[in-house]
Write an enzyme that holds these catalytic residues in place. Sequence first.
Site, PDB file in Angstrom:
ATOM      1  N   GLU A   1     -44.665 -43.188 -23.947  1.00 37.52           N
ATOM      2  CA  GLU A   1     -43.906 -44.066 -23.040  1.00 37.52           C
ATOM      3  C   GLU A   1     -44.706 -45.248 -22.503  1.00 37.52           C
ATOM      4  O   GLU A   1     -44.176 -46.353 -22.383  1.00 37.52           O
ATOM      5  CB  GLU A   1     -43.307 -43.253 -21.887  1.00 37.52           C
TER       6      GLU A   1
ATOM      7  N   THR B   1     -34.450 -44.138 -28.937  1.00 35.77           N
ATOM      8  CA  THR B   1     -35.399 -43.578 -27.965  1.00 35.77           C
ATOM      9  C   THR B   1     -36.578 -42.898 -28.650  1.00 35.77           C
ATOM     10  O   THR B   1     -37.560 -42.569 -27.997  1.00 35.77           O
ATOM     11  CB  THR B   1     -34.684 -42.613 -27.001  1.00 35.77           C
TER      12      THR B   1
ATOM     13  N   GLU C   1     -32.275 -33.843 -29.912  1.00 33.19           N
ATOM     14  CA  GLU C   1     -33.536 -34.032 -30.641  1.00 33.19           C
ATOM     15  C   GLU C   1     -33.272 -34.272 -32.129  1.00 33.19           C
ATOM     16  O   GLU C   1     -33.936 -35.092 -32.760  1.00 33.19           O
ATOM     17  CB  GLU C   1     -34.448 -32.792 -30.475  1.00 33.19           C
TER      18      GLU C   1
ATOM     19  N   ARG D   1     -34.430 -37.925 -33.654  1.00 34.12           N
ATOM     20  CA  ARG D   1     -35.570 -37.901 -34.575  1.00 34.12           C
ATOM     21  C   ARG D   1     -35.126 -37.970 -36.030  1.00 34.12           C
ATOM     22  O   ARG D   1     -35.650 -38.772 -36.804  1.00 34.12           O
ATOM     23  CB  ARG D   1     -36.405 -36.635 -34.363  1.00 34.12           C
TER      24      ARG D   1
ATOM     25  N   ASP E   1     -33.982 -39.640 -18.094  1.00 31.66           N
ATOM     26  CA  ASP E   1     -34.608 -40.877 -18.582  1.00 31.66           C
ATOM     27  C   ASP E   1     -33.767 -41.760 -19.509  1.00 31.66           C
ATOM     28  O   ASP E   1     -33.409 -42.900 -19.190  1.00 31.66           O
ATOM     29  CB  ASP E   1     -35.956 -40.554 -19.247  1.00 31.66           C
TER      30      ASP E   1
HETATM   31  C1  DMJ Z   1     -39.325 -38.632 -27.364  1.00 32.73           C
HETATM   32  O1  DMJ Z   1     -38.800 -37.635 -28.143  1.00 32.73           O
HETATM   33  C2  DMJ Z   1     -38.268 -39.584 -26.895  1.00 32.73           C
HETATM   34  O2  DMJ Z   1     -38.867 -40.766 -26.491  1.00 32.73           O
HETATM   35  C3  DMJ Z   1     -37.414 -39.025 -25.797  1.00 32.73           C
HETATM   36  O3  DMJ Z   1     -36.479 -39.932 -25.308  1.00 32.73           O
HETATM   37  C4  DMJ Z   1     -38.284 -38.585 -24.658  1.00 32.73           C
HETATM   38  N1  DMJ Z   1     -39.436 -37.857 -25.038  1.00 32.73           N
HETATM   39  C5  DMJ Z   1     -40.115 -38.007 -26.265  1.00 32.73           C
HETATM   40  C6  DMJ Z   1     -41.496 -38.598 -26.174  1.00 32.73           C
HETATM   41  O4  DMJ Z   1     -42.183 -38.387 -25.028  1.00 32.73           O
END
Ligand code: DMJ
Length: 590
Positions: free
Chosen positions: A487, A574, A180, A184, A312
């Site tokens: 998503e 992501t 995370e 981020r 994912d």
């Molecule tokens: C985000 O932090 C990122 O997209 C991660 O890969 C998956 N989940 C969250 C958003 O839903």
Amino acid sequence: MAEDGLRKRGRAVGAKEKAEGKKAPTLDQGKGTAVAASASLSKGTTLLVAVLFSVFAVFVYQDPSLVLDPINDFFGFEENAGILPPSTTFVADIAKRDAVINAFKHAWLAYERDAMGDDEYHPISQKGTNLTAAGGIGYTVIDSIDTMLLMGLQDEYARARKWVETKMSFDRDANFNTFETTIRVLGGLLSAYHFTKDELYLEKAKELADRIMPAFETPSGLPTSNVNLGQRKGVPAQDNKGLVSTAEVSTLQLEFRYLSYLTDNDAYWDAAENVMRVIKGASLTTGLASIFMNPTDGRFVLSPIRLGSRGDSYYEYLLKQYLQTNLTEPVYQDMYNGAIDGVHAHLIRKSELAKLTYTSELIPEKDRSGQISWRLVPKQDHLVCFFGGSLMLGAVTSGAQSLPVSVPPRPSQLTSTGKRDWQTGVDLIETCMRTHDTATGLSPEIAHFRIPSDKVVGSSIPQDWYIKGAKPGAPAPYDARYILRPETVESLFIAYRLTGDEKYRQYGWNIFKAIETHCKIETGGYASIINVDAVPVEHEDKMETFLMSETLKYLYLLFEDNSVLPLSEYVFNTEAHPFPIINPSRHAAF
Ligand code: DMJ
């Protein structure tokens, strides 16, 4: 730039093909020769020609573009003719785009008023909190900066930058999630640096990455789930017996590779690439990946296989690593293709009634003798909705016969797996949209699809899917919530850029309106809701940082002119932080 990049190059190929078409006199001469020869055709030859013609007719029936493409090219028809008039394709929908900007301001200004600098925001109590007692690390501020820059919010940006310069600190003696923090904060810093070329962000990115790097110091090189940023020490997760999530260890690569590219320091790239080497070495024959790995031996551990949480972005980053270095690292293409074949073979299913395409999960089960079998569970997380757009992006790159393809691609421009992936992607987006057919128009955290053995009756949603455990009058189950996730709109943005089909903008607008209606807090900010199928809604006092970094960014880009962030030039991490596609001097060494 954006689609223009794709489309211009598409036209260039068309022009080349047209130029080849100008060899018509030669073709005519050839045709004359054939006519003369036909006079002496034997019956056998006539039969052969008839058979060949029939075979050709069958191919044309299956793929009319075999004939239509050369005709379009010869006469110079636009490649996207029939989709949308070129003059009106991809221009900004200014009213909708600006409505999204206003939503961002509504979120940001409330956060800034009540919680500036805190990691997380609670819009109902109008408070901020930090991830740890040791103090914040700029989780929300950094996650939001590139969206402000894209939206042209100069004043908000200036204040955010000031906070980064004067207040942000990573010297926090506490454990932070490695994944995370990378996607981020490191991702946000790198994007901010890309857009501004302000050394402040690169310096902060280097400092943060240096504090994260010790997480990779495990016997296998798979990073620990947590890292103590203050002590610069990797920390195994307390839960899950020190195992690591597959998606978490394989979703750091775009960030660490780009940082190496910017700094000429290979150490970041080496650490991230080694993870991919280990995963490739551990790979299952199906191409699929279990959601847990052992950081000691670098092997997969018997655990579920899914495209939802902990699985994912493994699939997402296989493709994106291939895209990031301009399609020059075939190892990632091979890994991606193998994984997507596995997904089609084992996880993709059709629902009972409307034949909706969905992804299921494989759960391992051991019987008394220790024999393992895999149970297929028709459960799809909202998280999986990134996959529709991702498959479409993979189809027009990894699955292209040659590059670039048209917008949308013609069947003849895609390989057989490219055509398969494109169709699955389109279908999955439709399924994700169907999961928005709820009282609020928002989709739940988890949807279950009906299978013949299913005993569920009387769901409030009499469709192919349902929210498990939802009962009228009973407390809403966890699965029923919407936490401002991005998503679906992420996939809508990609699908719109790759097709120009206005329906994707309409879908996105419907979702945006539902967020405005049900998640907006009048005093400022947006909140999660605990049941998508009950109105009036009940809020949960939390505004996830990905609302400003992802959900509103993808909605903004959906309605923006397509010259902004062309998919031919950018890859999104992501967390929706855009990085430029690069041409580094090094390539995967495994
Ligand atoms: C985000 O932090 C990122 O997209 C991660 O890969 C998956 N989940 C969250 C958003 O839903």
